[in-house]
Design a protein around this motif. Structure first.
Motif, short mmCIF file in Angstrom:
data_model
loop_
_atom_site.label_atom_id
_atom_site.label_comp_id
_atom_site.label_asym_id
_atom_site.label_seq_id
_atom_site.Cartn_x
_atom_site.Cartn_y
_atom_site.Cartn_z
N TYR A 1 -6.76 -38.45 39.61
CA TYR A 1 -6.94 -39.84 40.05
C TYR A 1 -8.42 -40.19 39.99
N ARG B 1 -13.81 -38.90 40.73
CA ARG B 1 -12.59 -38.12 40.41
C ARG B 1 -11.98 -37.52 41.67
N GLY C 1 -14.44 -46.56 26.56
CA GLY C 1 -13.47 -47.60 26.93
C GLY C 1 -12.43 -47.11 27.91
N LYS D 1 -11.14 -35.76 28.97
CA LYS D 1 -10.34 -34.84 28.15
C LYS D 1 -8.96 -34.59 28.78
N GLY D 2 -8.97 -34.25 30.07
CA GLY D 2 -7.71 -33.95 30.76
C GLY D 2 -6.76 -35.14 30.72
N THR D 3 -7.32 -36.33 30.92
CA THR D 3 -6.53 -37.56 30.92
C THR D 3 -5.88 -37.77 29.55
N GLY E 1 -16.03 -34.76 32.66
CA GLY E 1 -15.77 -36.15 33.05
C GLY E 1 -15.53 -37.09 31.88
#
Ligand code: ADP
Ligand code: ADP
Ligand code: ZN
Length: 228
Positions: free
Chosen positions: A137, A127, A199, A13-15, A10
Motif C-alpha cells: 500500500y 510505503r 507515471g 518493481k513489486g507493484t 521504491g
C-alpha cells in the motif's frame, strides 16, 4: 520466458511484478519478499539474513542464488519467470546466466525502471505493507479502504524497518554502486529496455506490457518465448 525488472528501491518493481505475473501467467520470484517471509517465519535462513536486511545491506550472493535456484526448481505451471530484485550484483548476474543455461533457459528481456530521486523518496516513505499477506500500500497513492488496515486480511499495516530514512539512503547508494552497472551488462546483450517509471502504476504497466506484446511471441507448444 524469463523477464527481469531492475530499478532502485521504491521504483515500483513489486507493484509491476504483481500485475505482470497475473497478466502473463508468469511465476514471480521476488527475493525481497521471499526473504521477508523467511524472517517472519524465524527460519534458519530468515535468522541468517535479518541483520543484513535491517541495515539495508545486501545479503551475500551465495545465499541469494541458493534461494532463487530453489524457487525456480519448484517448477512452474506458468509460462516462465518474472524476477524482481535479483540479480543485484555482477556476480549474481553471472550466476543467474549459469543456472538458466543449465536448465535450457535464458533471459529474454530486462526492464530498467527509471524514477526520479524525489519521487523514489515519496514512494518509499509512504510505503506500507501488510505483515501477514505482504500486500503493498501507499499512504497517498494506494490507500487501503479502511485506515491503516489490509483490505484482504484486516491486519494493521506497518512500515518496513528498512524504509526508514537513514537505511534508505544506504540502499540507494548500494543500488548505484552494485546494481546499476548491471544495466550496461544487459544493454550490451541488447536485452535492456528503459521504462519511464515516474507515471502512475497503470501507465507504467501499459508501457511494459506494450513492449512485451510487440517484441515477444510465445509458442505454447514448445513453451518458449522468442523475440519477434
Ligand atoms: P526494494 O524493492 O525496496 O529494493 P527488496 O524488497 O527487493 O527492496 O529487498 C529488501 C532487502 O532484501 C535488500 O535491502 C537486501 O537486504 C535483501 N535483498 C533482496 N534481494 C537481494 C539480492 N538479490 N541480493 C542481495 N540482497 C537482497
Ligand atoms: P519496489 O518493489 O521497486 O521497491 P514497490 O512496488 O514496493 O517498489 O513500490 C514502492 C511504493 O510506491 C509502494 O508503496 C507502492 O504502492 C507505490 N507505488 C508503486 N508504483 C507506483 C507508481 N507508479 N506511482 C505511485 N506509487 C507507486
Ligand atoms: Zn493482508
Amino acid at each position: 520466458m524469463v523477464i527481469l525488472l531492475i530499478g532502485p528501491p521504491g521504483a515500483g518493481k513489486g507493484t509491476q511484478v504483481d500485475r505482470l505475473s497475473q497478466h502473463y501467467c508468469l511465476n514471480k520470484v521476488g527475493t525481497g519478499d521471499i526473504l521477508r517471509q523467511e524472517v517472519v517465519k524465524r527460519s534458519e535462513l530468515g535468522v541468517k539474513v535479518e541483520g543484513y536486511m535491517k541495515k539495508g545491506k545486501l545479503v551475500p550472493d551465495d545465499i541469494i542464488v541458493d534461494v532463487v535456484t530453489r524457487r525456480m526448481d519448484w517448477g512452474s505451471n506458468c509460462r516462465g519467470y518474472l524476477l524482481d530484485g535479483f540479480p543485484r550484483t555482477k556476480k549474481q548476474a553471472q550466476m543467474l546466466d549459469h543456472l538458466l543455461k543449465e536448465r535450457g533457459k535464458k533471459i529474454d528481456l530486462v526492464f530498467n525502471i527509471e524514477v526520479s530521486e524525489p519521487e523514489l523518496i515519496r514512494r518509499i516513505s509512504g510505503r506500507r505493507v501488510c505483515p501477514k499477506c505482504f500486500r503493498l500500500y501507499h499512504i497517498d497513492y494506494n490507500k487501503p479502504r479502511v485506515d491503516e488496515l489490509c483490505d484482504y486480511c484486516r491486519t494493521p499495516l506497518i512500515q518496513r524497518e528498512d524504509d526508514r530514512e537513514e537505511v534508505v539512503r544506504k540502499r540507494l547508494t548500494l543500488y548505484r554502486e552494485e546494481t546499476k552497472p548491471l544495466l550496461q551488462y544487459y544493454r550490451r546483450q541488447s536485452k535492456l529496455v528503459d521504462i519511464n517509471g515516474n507515471g502512475r502504476a497503470e501507465e507504467v504497466f501499459r508501457q511494459i506490457s506494450a513492449y512485451i506484446d510487440s517484441h515477444l511471441s510465445y509458442n505454447s507448444h514448445s513453451n518458449k518465448a522468442e523475440l519477434k
